[in-house]
Scaffold this motif. Sequence first.
Motif, PDB file in Angstrom:
ATOM      1  N   LEU A 504       0.838  -1.199   0.000  1.00  0.00           N
ATOM      2  CA  LEU A 504       0.000   0.000   0.000  1.00  0.00           C
ATOM      3  C   LEU A 504       0.874   1.251   0.000  1.00  0.00           C
ATOM      4  O   LEU A 504       1.783   1.404   0.816  1.00  0.00           O
ATOM      5  N   SER A 505       0.608   2.148  -0.919  1.00  0.00           N
ATOM      6  CA  SER A 505       1.325   3.418  -0.993  1.00  0.00           C
ATOM      7  C   SER A 505       0.290   4.532  -1.003  1.00  0.00           C
ATOM      8  O   SER A 505      -0.673   4.501  -1.778  1.00  0.00           O
ATOM      9  N   LEU A 506       0.463   5.531  -0.137  1.00  0.00           N
ATOM     10  CA  LEU A 506      -0.485   6.634  -0.011  1.00  0.00           C
ATOM     11  C   LEU A 506       0.091   7.876  -0.671  1.00  0.00           C
ATOM     12  O   LEU A 506       1.199   8.311  -0.340  1.00  0.00           O
ATOM     13  N   LEU A 507      -0.662   8.464  -1.571  1.00  0.00           N
ATOM     14  CA  LEU A 507      -0.215   9.635  -2.315  1.00  0.00           C
ATOM     15  C   LEU A 507      -1.306  10.696  -2.311  1.00  0.00           C
ATOM     16  O   LEU A 507      -2.496  10.387  -2.210  1.00  0.00           O
ATOM     17  N   THR A 508      -0.909  11.940  -2.447  1.00  0.00           N
ATOM     18  CA  THR A 508      -1.857  13.040  -2.541  1.00  0.00           C
ATOM     19  C   THR A 508      -1.304  14.096  -3.477  1.00  0.00           C
ATOM     20  O   THR A 508      -0.094  14.115  -3.770  1.00  0.00           O
ATOM     21  N   LEU A 509      -2.182  14.978  -3.951  1.00  0.00           N
ATOM     22  CA  LEU A 509      -1.732  16.057  -4.823  1.00  0.00           C
ATOM     23  C   LEU A 509      -1.114  17.172  -3.988  1.00  0.00           C
ATOM     24  O   LEU A 509      -1.647  17.566  -2.941  1.00  0.00           O
ATOM     25  N   GLU A 510       0.014  17.682  -4.459  1.00  0.00           N
ATOM     26  CA  GLU A 510       0.705  18.754  -3.749  1.00  0.00           C
ATOM     27  C   GLU A 510      -0.013  20.075  -3.993  1.00  0.00           C
ATOM     28  O   GLU A 510      -0.313  20.445  -5.125  1.00  0.00           O
TER      29      GLU A 510
END
Length: 556
Positions: A504-510
């Motif tokens: 699982l990798s968690l990403l968000t928009l900067e």
Amino acid sequence: MDVVYVDRDTYSVLQIFKSELHPSVYKLQSGEKEGLSLYGILNRCRCKFGSNLLRQWFHRPTRDLGVLRRRQEVVRFFTSPRNSEVMRILQSFLRNIRSVPTLLQRMSLSHTKVSDWQSLYKTVYSAVGIRDTVRSLPQTIQLFQEISEGFVDDLHYIAALISKVVDFESSLAENRFTIKPNVDPAIDEKKRRMMGLSDFLTDVAHAELQTLDLRFSTCSVIYIPLIGFLLSVPRLPSMVEKETFEIEGLDFIFVSEDRLHYRSARTKELDNMLGDLHCDIRGELGAKLDYQPTLLHANRHVRWCVSDMETAVMTQLQATVLQRASCLCKVLSLCAELDCLMALAQASQDYGYCPATLTTHSRLSLHQSRYIAFEVEDEGATLVGLIVFMALIGSDVPAKEAEIGLVDGIFTRMQSRESVSVGLSTFMIDLNQMAKALNHSTGRSLVLVDEFGKGTNTVDGLSLLAACLNHWLGRVPAQCPHVFLATNFHGVLQLGLLPQTQLLSLLTLETAVDGEELVFFYQLKEGICQSSYAANIATLAGLPPALVQRGVEVHF
């Protein structure tokens, strides 16, 4: 099989194709044209068969590494600026490639038109030009080698033969097949004799007038195919009934408007002397009257009117072309492939794409990937899907670097189709799409999910989303697909509904807030979104400031 599974919903959400009504329904038979889509952007093909083949590639993306590398090496060659002129020359030849199967079918049925001969000549001549150009290119590239060897000398022979035999200028003027001089001496002689008929018949008419009834001040001698030479005189006012048409020494044949036509002793001599020249050369009998072969002249010049000399030459030419037709079919196939790959190369040049590194490993790595030249919903996950799809047809991709493990299917839960026609609720359609991804995805699949669970109440939607993710995360790593998921259900993390795992990798928009202004950098970074920025976005949308402020107060 090596064909990658892509269902209709995925084609729709990724905007692989997009049909739109044409402004003029008379422009296309279907009244539709390709809208703003991936196919519309990449299709720079110059011939119809290239466009058709490219569409087939889009419908059958492949994970056959050999096929993809074959395509990539050609695209790589033509994206080099030093080969731009060669690509321009080849594309100019490809514009003249026509429907070889249609032309050959018409020939086999002897339904060949003048325009068909023109199309065939342009096609064969252009194919020879393509072959000669490609032979100067690196033969280590497989497609170039196949064109150099597959475009055999039969092509040059057919092109030279058509050029030598067919008189296109005369054929177009007369709207029928006409051959050039020096092809058949017998035909040349008959044409020469026919060309001298005009002056000769004028002299005959002067002689006929001397012995004609004094009531007539003028007359002419004409030639009518299938009938022969006739004496033509003006119809006098007294000539009303058929009985009044009789003239001594002349045989009445027919009346046409204001003129009467007769056969005289002299015109009979002309028939015997000259024969039916026009019918011999042009073959009007069989074409116009559907007449059975019959003898026209009972003398030493007897000949069959149906012996159409030019048609016989055309028939012989058709037979020669059909004997060598196998090379033409191969030409069409290789030209279509060349056209597709140059189209992909041109799009790559125009948009600054880069080649993808394709591997058999289950890995997907994109660096500085960017949006395609059209807007789509949920651009993050869709962008990944588009890049992978482009790689699966052999195209370059919009990224600085891309390593793509060949997938066996692309599954999406991103967009609900119109539900009225299928009799299902939007939520049921969402569940069907998700079920397909859960039941059929493998460790080599790509799954794109956007806002799954919004179609029902928050608790149920959140629960179903968490259950789906746990289903995939519970698999052994080799069996877990690439899943790209976008959601506003932050509770899935806040409530600890997902396990701790390296899968699982968690990403968000900067983003950044400059005063009261929200700035989007359109870059992914590790971490989770700490705020929905609903107030900032509401202000950007133009909601009254007092209303936005009240919303913030209620939130806190």
